[in-house]
Design an enzyme around this catalytic site. Structure first.
Site, short mmCIF file in Angstrom:
data_model
loop_
_atom_site.label_atom_id
_atom_site.label_comp_id
_atom_site.label_asym_id
_atom_site.label_seq_id
_atom_site.Cartn_x
_atom_site.Cartn_y
_atom_site.Cartn_z
N ILE A 10 -4.83 -39.50 -42.52
CA ILE A 10 -4.58 -38.35 -41.65
C ILE A 10 -5.84 -37.52 -41.59
N MET B 31 -7.33 -34.14 -40.36
CA MET B 31 -7.28 -32.76 -39.89
C MET B 31 -8.67 -32.13 -39.96
N SER C 226 -10.29 -25.03 -44.08
CA SER C 226 -9.17 -24.14 -44.38
C SER C 226 -8.52 -23.62 -43.10
N PHE D 125 -14.21 -35.89 -44.59
CA PHE D 125 -13.45 -35.91 -45.85
C PHE D 125 -12.13 -36.67 -45.71
N GLU E 47 3.12 -32.80 -48.91
CA GLU E 47 1.79 -33.19 -49.36
C GLU E 47 1.40 -32.41 -50.60
N ARG E 48 1.69 -31.12 -50.56
CA ARG E 48 1.28 -30.28 -51.69
C ARG E 48 2.08 -30.59 -52.95
N GLN F 52 -7.32 -24.90 -86.84
CA GLN F 52 -6.34 -24.07 -86.14
C GLN F 52 -6.73 -23.86 -84.68
N GLY G 157 -15.92 -33.40 -78.17
CA GLY G 157 -17.31 -33.23 -78.58
C GLY G 157 -18.22 -34.03 -77.66
C1 LIG Z 1 9.44 -2.78 -82.65
C2 LIG Z 1 9.65 -3.81 -83.70
C3 LIG Z 1 10.94 -4.25 -84.00
C4 LIG Z 1 11.14 -5.19 -84.99
N1 LIG Z 1 12.42 -5.54 -85.33
C5 LIG Z 1 12.63 -6.31 -86.44
C6 LIG Z 1 13.93 -6.55 -86.91
O1 LIG Z 1 14.92 -6.08 -86.33
N2 LIG Z 1 14.08 -7.29 -88.03
C7 LIG Z 1 13.03 -7.82 -88.69
O2 LIG Z 1 13.22 -8.50 -89.69
N3 LIG Z 1 11.75 -7.63 -88.25
C8 LIG Z 1 11.56 -6.88 -87.15
N4 LIG Z 1 10.27 -6.65 -86.72
C9 LIG Z 1 9.15 -7.20 -87.46
C10 LIG Z 1 8.42 -8.32 -86.76
O3 LIG Z 1 9.20 -9.48 -86.72
C11 LIG Z 1 7.08 -8.54 -87.47
O4 LIG Z 1 6.29 -7.42 -87.20
C12 LIG Z 1 6.35 -9.79 -87.04
O5 LIG Z 1 7.04 -10.91 -87.47
C13 LIG Z 1 4.92 -9.83 -87.57
O6 LIG Z 1 4.87 -9.58 -88.93
P1 LIG Z 1 3.82 -8.50 -89.47
O7 LIG Z 1 3.99 -7.27 -88.70
O8 LIG Z 1 3.97 -8.44 -90.93
O9 LIG Z 1 2.41 -9.14 -89.12
P2 LIG Z 1 1.53 -10.07 -90.04
O10 LIG Z 1 2.35 -11.18 -90.53
O11 LIG Z 1 0.82 -9.22 -91.03
O12 LIG Z 1 0.50 -10.64 -88.97
C14 LIG Z 1 -0.68 -9.94 -88.60
C15 LIG Z 1 -1.44 -10.82 -87.62
O13 LIG Z 1 -1.81 -12.03 -88.26
C16 LIG Z 1 -1.39 -13.12 -87.49
N5 LIG Z 1 -1.05 -14.25 -88.33
C17 LIG Z 1 -0.18 -14.29 -89.34
N6 LIG Z 1 -0.11 -15.53 -89.84
C18 LIG Z 1 -0.95 -16.30 -89.11
C19 LIG Z 1 -1.32 -17.67 -89.14
N7 LIG Z 1 -0.81 -18.51 -90.02
N8 LIG Z 1 -2.23 -18.11 -88.25
C20 LIG Z 1 -2.77 -17.28 -87.35
N9 LIG Z 1 -2.45 -15.97 -87.27
C21 LIG Z 1 -1.55 -15.49 -88.15
C22 LIG Z 1 -0.20 -12.61 -86.74
O14 LIG Z 1 0.05 -13.39 -85.60
C23 LIG Z 1 -0.64 -11.21 -86.41
O15 LIG Z 1 -1.45 -11.23 -85.28
C24 LIG Z 1 10.05 -5.75 -85.69
C25 LIG Z 1 8.77 -5.34 -85.36
C26 LIG Z 1 8.56 -4.39 -84.38
C27 LIG Z 1 7.17 -3.94 -84.08
C1 LIG Z 2 -26.08 -35.25 -73.79
C2 LIG Z 2 -26.17 -35.03 -75.25
C3 LIG Z 2 -27.39 -34.90 -75.88
C4 LIG Z 2 -27.48 -34.75 -77.25
N1 LIG Z 2 -28.71 -34.70 -77.85
C5 LIG Z 2 -28.78 -34.74 -79.20
C6 LIG Z 2 -30.03 -34.89 -79.84
O1 LIG Z 2 -31.06 -34.94 -79.19
N2 LIG Z 2 -30.06 -34.97 -81.18
C7 LIG Z 2 -28.93 -34.89 -81.92
O2 LIG Z 2 -29.03 -34.96 -83.15
N3 LIG Z 2 -27.73 -34.76 -81.35
C8 LIG Z 2 -27.62 -34.69 -80.00
N4 LIG Z 2 -26.41 -34.57 -79.41
C9 LIG Z 2 -25.21 -34.54 -80.23
C10 LIG Z 2 -24.51 -33.18 -80.27
O3 LIG Z 2 -25.23 -32.26 -80.99
C11 LIG Z 2 -23.09 -33.40 -80.84
O4 LIG Z 2 -22.36 -34.11 -79.89
C12 LIG Z 2 -22.38 -32.13 -81.16
O5 LIG Z 2 -22.98 -31.50 -82.25
C13 LIG Z 2 -20.90 -32.37 -81.49
O6 LIG Z 2 -20.72 -33.36 -82.42
P1 LIG Z 2 -19.65 -34.52 -82.11
O7 LIG Z 2 -19.92 -35.05 -80.78
O8 LIG Z 2 -19.68 -35.45 -83.27
O9 LIG Z 2 -18.26 -33.77 -82.07
P2 LIG Z 2 -17.28 -33.54 -83.28
O10 LIG Z 2 -18.01 -32.96 -84.42
O11 LIG Z 2 -16.49 -34.77 -83.50
O12 LIG Z 2 -16.34 -32.41 -82.67
C14 LIG Z 2 -15.21 -32.71 -81.83
C15 LIG Z 2 -14.53 -31.41 -81.51
O13 LIG Z 2 -14.05 -30.80 -82.71
C16 LIG Z 2 -14.51 -29.49 -82.77
N5 LIG Z 2 -14.73 -29.07 -84.16
C17 LIG Z 2 -15.50 -29.69 -85.06
N6 LIG Z 2 -15.48 -28.99 -86.21
C18 LIG Z 2 -14.69 -27.91 -86.01
C19 LIG Z 2 -14.26 -26.80 -86.81
N7 LIG Z 2 -14.66 -26.65 -88.07
N8 LIG Z 2 -13.46 -25.90 -86.27
C20 LIG Z 2 -13.03 -26.02 -85.00
N9 LIG Z 2 -13.40 -27.04 -84.20
C21 LIG Z 2 -14.22 -27.96 -84.69
C22 LIG Z 2 -15.78 -29.48 -82.00
O14 LIG Z 2 -16.12 -28.17 -81.56
C23 LIG Z 2 -15.44 -30.40 -80.86
O15 LIG Z 2 -14.72 -29.67 -79.89
C24 LIG Z 2 -26.32 -34.69 -78.03
C25 LIG Z 2 -25.08 -34.78 -77.40
C26 LIG Z 2 -25.00 -34.96 -76.03
C27 LIG Z 2 -23.65 -35.09 -75.42
#
Ligand SMILES: Cc1cc2nc3c(=O)[nH]c(=O)nc-3n(C[C@H](O)[C@H](O)[C@H](O)COP(=O)(O)OP(=O)(O)OC[C@H]3O[C@@H](n4cnc5c(N)ncnc54)[C@H](O)[C@@H]3O)c2cc1C
Ligand SMILES: Cc1cc2nc3c(=O)[nH]c(=O)nc-3n(C[C@H](O)[C@H](O)[C@H](O)COP(=O)(O)OP(=O)(O)OC[C@H]3O[C@@H](n4cnc5c(N)ncnc54)[C@H](O)[C@@H]3O)c2cc1C
Ligand SMILES: Cc1cc2nc3c(=O)[nH]c(=O)nc-3n(C[C@H](O)[C@H](O)[C@H](O)COP(=O)(O)OP(=O)(O)OC[C@H]3O[C@@H](n4cnc5c(N)ncnc54)[C@H](O)[C@@H]3O)c2cc1C
Ligand SMILES: Cc1cc2nc3c(=O)[nH]c(=O)nc-3n(C[C@H](O)[C@H](O)[C@H](O)COP(=O)(O)OP(=O)(O)OC[C@H]3O[C@@H](n4cnc5c(N)ncnc54)[C@H](O)[C@@H]3O)c2cc1C
Lengths: 381, 381, 381, 381
Positions: D124, D126, D133, D157, D244-245, D281, D341
């Site tokens: 088709i 168009m 567009s 296209f 189509e979409r 994470q 990576g």
């Molecule tokens: C208005 C209101 C009403 C509520 N009502 C109730 C209720 O009726 N009953 C009740 O039991 N509770 C209630 N809550 C509590 C609520 O469930 C908690 O506030 C909530 O679960 C978060 O816990 P915290 O405040 O201790 O935060 P924290 O656990 O201290 O977390 C702080 C920050 O760390 C992050 N975090 C924590 N763990 C991880 C992880 N593993 N990885 C990445 N990030 C992480 C959190 O996402 C957050 O951003 C209420 C809270 C509010 C504000």
């Molecule tokens: C075109 C090109 C040119 C390059 N030139 C060179 C060169 O000249 N010399 C040289 O030595 N290398 C070179 N590189 C390699 C480059 O540096 C690596 O690809 C890069 O460091 C990533 O390593 P990897 O590919 O093994 O990925 P990986 O280490 O396997 O990572 C995979 C994914 O996991 C993530 N990841 C890894 N660790 C963590 C962590 N702790 N937390 C969260 N996320 C994580 C990474 O961010 C990525 O998203 C080149 C790569 C390309 C593509």
């Protein structure tokens, strides 16, 4: 925003670089993209033009000025014409400092003149098939045997991997030392027995840049090719990675500026519904947002360059610059491609190449995730 | 990142400002939030302390230095303690320049001494119920009648609206002139007949800042209160808006830094699952991203301040700084609130106030959408 | 998009709920926001109206239908008028299932009639000052002493905390059991000796909802108040959390729809530059994006409700619905506030309240970070 | 989330399609990517397999079932093996309906049998170089001359542009009628004098799909090749664009699911720092977010398919589905590439192809910007 990083000398240099690139690179880059590599002659021509080893001492044939701005000018001009296959930046800004700062006088005499003439193309090989982000996982080993190191292992993704004459290889010289300890830098030279190269890897972009796997099978590297201090390889890397990352950031900003400029031009000429497509408020807002962020990025990276030159740039600063500007570069390329409509998807449009070339920037030089780890750590988290 | 905007003098000033604010503002700000206004005495105390009219000529009682950095220090320190109700910034950095640059010597003598002592609190009134983003829609009129202008209309959202003694009012003095032409600035003084104020508006944040509607009902403003050139009101505004916007950007960055710092502290002490919550990689990445952007913002805004002082800051630069930093401030406050978990939603936690205070920054001083219009226009779109 | 979750009966119910809320709630909610609590009489009136215990068996005075859609209608209608202080949802959809599914017949007879009449207002208390996201960190203990449990500890952020007559408390009954083992549910009743309440917490939003700290100081809870199986508290929570989270998601979508609708109305009436502000392409795109996402969210949540009713909803589905819709609700409120310009920052505008009320939704019921953990775990990561 | 769109019959069909594709397509697609086109034999083989014209009446050789789910199964399976060059979807779901719904019985007899056997490949047309567009800008004209239309202009296209035997061309038949009026659909057949094709365009992705320019130079199209009603071309397009979409949206969700699944597998096997990279994470959160959005997208698109089949799908719904799912597909591909990576940047890794293939989806079928215009308009903005 008025930017003030460069002085008149740098701008003069820019003009001459630009002229040279227009003549020696621009007309051929498409061919090189098809070939997957740039010819060695380009390197020697660049050497003759004074583009290699700007920071190397004059006695070794270099420019004799350690001012990162000259490198920036060169990087920016390469980026501006889309010459993403030309690996001068890696040579000058990434490998160069290792040779300048770590090589003994004897090594410098052996390597730097060729480095500057373009007869010795360089590469650095850290990454392995099984160890990228985590350099502590490096499995390539070098065992001492008399006056030699016996090198075994393989590296991958090595930029300039096919063309390189000198490769700085990170190897484990002390198998007992845990993690990042026990690593050293060895310079492997073209032609050493047991050193082979894999195929030129087929990539999404950077089509003219040769990226390859390298194999080391009982390569006997003379002890005189140890670079820096034995066992201090990791420290040497840590020392040089900020400059490598800033180099990437500089090219990211230049790339973003370039694609933005050509898109502004595109949207002011292309029309739809009887108006330039740049006149739709959505286009205008998208472009204004990108322009703002590119301006901000430029200001930040300029400041980083100043601080690199004054010795103040921290690893954290470089990590910030690297992840933020490369993410921006990708965003800019993506939004600009979209503003080109169907044309943006055609290979002949520069924006499509810019989009493909951009993608790797958030991966190499340490992935952006690793950069965030570095920043986070600096905050005590 | 090493920042170098401020010199030793500024840092000394910062110490003295900080000490003063700790004593005179910090302990009372909560009360003022409940009251919806700060007491007039604070203004005179600030005058005595030399915090008002830093840029005003010494012969009028001012600091005599036109260096925006002093204002920045003051803004930053106010922000750092969350003193969002204290309208010195509007007085010094927004209204101040109108009086300094446009007022006749006679007017300066009448107003600037009080401006500096804090006895004359100022405000600027552009916005009307029916005209915010579009100043061309201003409907307040001033008709010439002998030695007076007869002012009619109303203004809204006026900062310092209750406390203000002098209000710079934008009014249409030439009803024939289209759009932005025909606007002039008139200084309305407390007590003029026909000048009344509406209630102190109840806002989401900036609880201690008095924001009000103003009504002008046949107010007879002496011709001697015309500020600048008749009919040039719009041009006068355009002249001064960049500084107003940069002032907002400066406070945005300071606010972002403040909330980020307190959150880093929070997440390193609060634990969950046996670990500081800041040690979860998600927290670390979120905070690393914010830290990066705040650092970049600081670098950019510092550069804008330098360029304001050197006379190079363009309207576009200011628009960029304004929208980007205020969006960032909001993002930082939002993410940081989230990292506080349930505590982030409690009014007693500073992060919750920071989040509420931040929200207006992308609205006033020209909405962020209008900023993007300005940037887009500068690109020829 | 045609939505088909509700049948005619539900829509009839919606009409009656709406009428009742218009009469009994809407005119007073502002007062309750100032008071920080809703009056107990509202609860008994709601009971009389059949709004409490819809899913409770008829023999205990309930509606006798376990069809989550009735609850959804009630939640949606409360949200539509901004009645964010009325804790029926927590009572019906969060606490209700515990009583219905875990209570013995004797307990049901004791508690459910009052639950349905509104004479027994309920709450659930998991969170402690030191344990929110990580329920394994619960430190409240209940030691068996003859026919009683002796309860010690404190809870915080408890919704309905001031009004509640029955509080389901999560306590550690086996101090030896590690982590989430050894937790049990105890029903604490108003008036038990040693059970006190802290102040009504001052929050950013949900101003009319009483949220409080609860303190247990040697409270002797009769063994007959153990809910469910001793030591299975954590499993009981896991069983019920999906419905709690879906309840939050349902209200998030309704809130987003509401604020979007009122903003569409606002932008079609408010003008700037001689046009409705909704006619600027940026406004149009922003609103079109929000409308799309809200439509998609509605479709997804509708499907989740169907699957909850058919017993198919997984914890992962509920976690997805919870984080995504609450993030959307916040985005919608934020963008809509911005589209209101300065008015969006004024407390009297509904959008500002919607923005404040929204913020907690990504925090309670398990933070959105915890939701992502749940989804990630379900993917084997 | 349990999905319930497909019935057992569809799943059986899926198995047979999958088996066929594994045999006939998967082993060759890389070659076709290099060739830039798929062989015509594939089309006839597909016809023999019953994959073409599923919705065409049995008397014309088709499947005889108008149930969009069969098409969805085919699209999904093509997507799952990355067979982005195989243009069956355009043929079946985009062009098919025009022929089925607008063709006269005579035309159906002429074209549909070949349509179903794969002997008549369709396209088709168009879009024109100057009108994408904005279809109102179509400049291709067809002037009536006796029993023929004389067609002049060019299109660009055009998918299946090289292979196509039948091209539905949108042309302006009434030069007087303004804008979208006066457009008609003409079926141009391979071999008509004056109909030529440009080169096969080199694109960023969809490498095996032939996309071409078409030129019409005084092509005499028999009046019997007018499709639908003269002058109603625009209305006919509007009628068919939602399908189509939705077709694009279906493939977007399948593509997102596919790349997500292979990435989950990648991150559970690839290790860094001694752990699977999926266990960081950040990886977990990124993937959990994508999984959530893909699940939500699937639910929405399933519902759209149901509503298409029941005749309820509106143009607005289709526009929502199109922009949101294609933006999601791009986001998923981008994030997943990053998680690979350096390998993500290598052409041999499927994620890199997925990323390149995805990019066009937000452009063709009406750009996502145009989709937002449609949604915005439906809201009265
Ligand atoms: C208005 C209101 C009403 C509520 N009502 C109730 C209720 O009726 N009953 C009740 O039991 N509770 C209630 N809550 C509590 C609520 O469930 C908690 O506030 C909530 O679960 C978060 O816990 P915290 O405040 O201790 O935060 P924290 O656990 O201290 O977390 C702080 C920050 O760390 C992050 N975090 C924590 N763990 C991880 C992880 N593993 N990885 C990445 N990030 C992480 C959190 O996402 C957050 O951003 C209420 C809270 C509010 C504000
Ligand atoms: C075109 C090109 C040119 C390059 N030139 C060179 C060169 O000249 N010399 C040289 O030595 N290398 C070179 N590189 C390699 C480059 O540096 C690596 O690809 C890069 O460091 C990533 O390593 P990897 O590919 O093994 O990925 P990986 O280490 O396997 O990572 C995979 C994914 O996991 C993530 N990841 C890894 N660790 C963590 C962590 N702790 N937390 C969260 N996320 C994580 C990474 O961010 C990525 O998203 C080149 C790569 C390309 C593509
Ligand atoms: C706390 C506070 C203090 C203030 N202090 C002062 C003060 O001291 N003095 C003063 O004069 N004013 C002051 N203002 C007013 C402020 O400057 C205005 O609110 C602001 O300029 C926006 O105007 P508006 O509220 O009329 O919004 P509107 O102009 O009605 O805008 C509504 C929405 O439409 C958008 N919009 C408008 N035009 C366009 C367009 N062309 N394209 C796309 N989108 C558009 C806006 O961005 C906004 O999102 C203050 C406001 C507040 C909230
Ligand atoms: C691989 C591929 C296959 C295709 N297959 C076919 C096919 O088979 N048949 C066919 O007819 N066409 C086909 N197309 C064409 C496709 O439909 C058009 O490319 C698309 O509609 C956009 O048109 P354009 O390229 O002219 O962009 P333009 O219309 O020039 O748009 C450029 C930019 O401006 C934006 N823009 C335009 N108008 C507005 C507005 N009012 N407001 C805001 N922004 C606006 C667009 O969104 C876009 O970002 C194909 C395209 C590609 C790339």
């Amino acid at each position: 925003m008025r930017h003030s990083l460069y002085e008149a000398d740098h701008e003069d240099f820019r003009q001459s670089v630009r002229a040279w690139l227009e003549k020696e690179v621009a007309p051929f880059h498409d061919d090189w993209e098809r070939a997957g590599i740039v010819p060695r002659e380009l390197w020697t021509a660049a050497g003759a033009q004074g583009l290699l080893g700007i920071g190397v001492a004059e006695r070794h044939g270099g420019g004799g000025v350690r001012d990162f701005r000259w490198s920036c000018v060169l990087s920016e001009e390469l980026v501006r014409i889309g010459a993403s296959g030309v690996g001068f930046g890696l040579h000058n800004d990434v490998v160069g400092p290792y040779l300048q700062d770590l090589a003994t006088e004897e090594q410098q005499e052996r390597w730097l003149p060729g480095f500057c003439t373009g007869e010795l193309i360089t590469a650095i090989a850290m990454t392995e098939p099984g160890a990228g982000s985590d350099l502590q996982g490096i499995a390539t080993t070098a065992r001492r045997d008399g006056g030699h190191w016996v090198l075994n292992g393989s590296k991958t993704f090595i930029t300039n991997g096919i063309n390189a004459d000198l490769v700085v290889v990170v190897a484990r010289t002390d198998p007992e030392a845990p993690g990042s300890r026990g690593l050293s830098l060895l310079v492997v030279e073209r032609g050493m027995a047991g050193f082979t190269r894999g195929r030129n890897l087929d990539k999404v972009g950077l089509k003219a840049q040769d990226t390859a796997e390298l194999f080391f099978d009982d390569v006997r590297v003379p002890a005189a090719n140890l670079l820096g201090t034995e066992g201090h390889g990791f420290a040497h890397l840590m020392q040089n990675l900020p400059q490598e990352r800033l180099h990437i950031a500089v090219s990211a900003v230049a790339a973003a500026e370039t694609v933005l400029a050509l898109t502004v031009e595109y949207v002011t000429t292309r029309t739809a519904f009887g108006r330039p497509i740049g006149s739709f408020q959505n286009s205008r807002f998208v472009l204004a947002e990108l322009q703002t962020e590119v301006t901000i990025a430029r200001t930040f990276v300029d400041e980083c360059v100043r601080q690199l030159d004054s010795g103040d740039l921290t690893a954290t600063d470089a990590a910030m610059a690297k992840w933020w500007t490369t993410e921006l570069q990708n965003k800019v390329a993506d939004r600009c491609l979209q503003l080109h409509g169907g044309y943006g998807y055609m290979s002949e449009y520069r924006v499509s190449k810019a989009w493909r070339d951009a993608r790797v920037q958030s991966i190499y030089g340490g992935t952006n995730e690793i950069m965030k780890e570095i920043v986070g750590r600096s905050m005590g988290l």
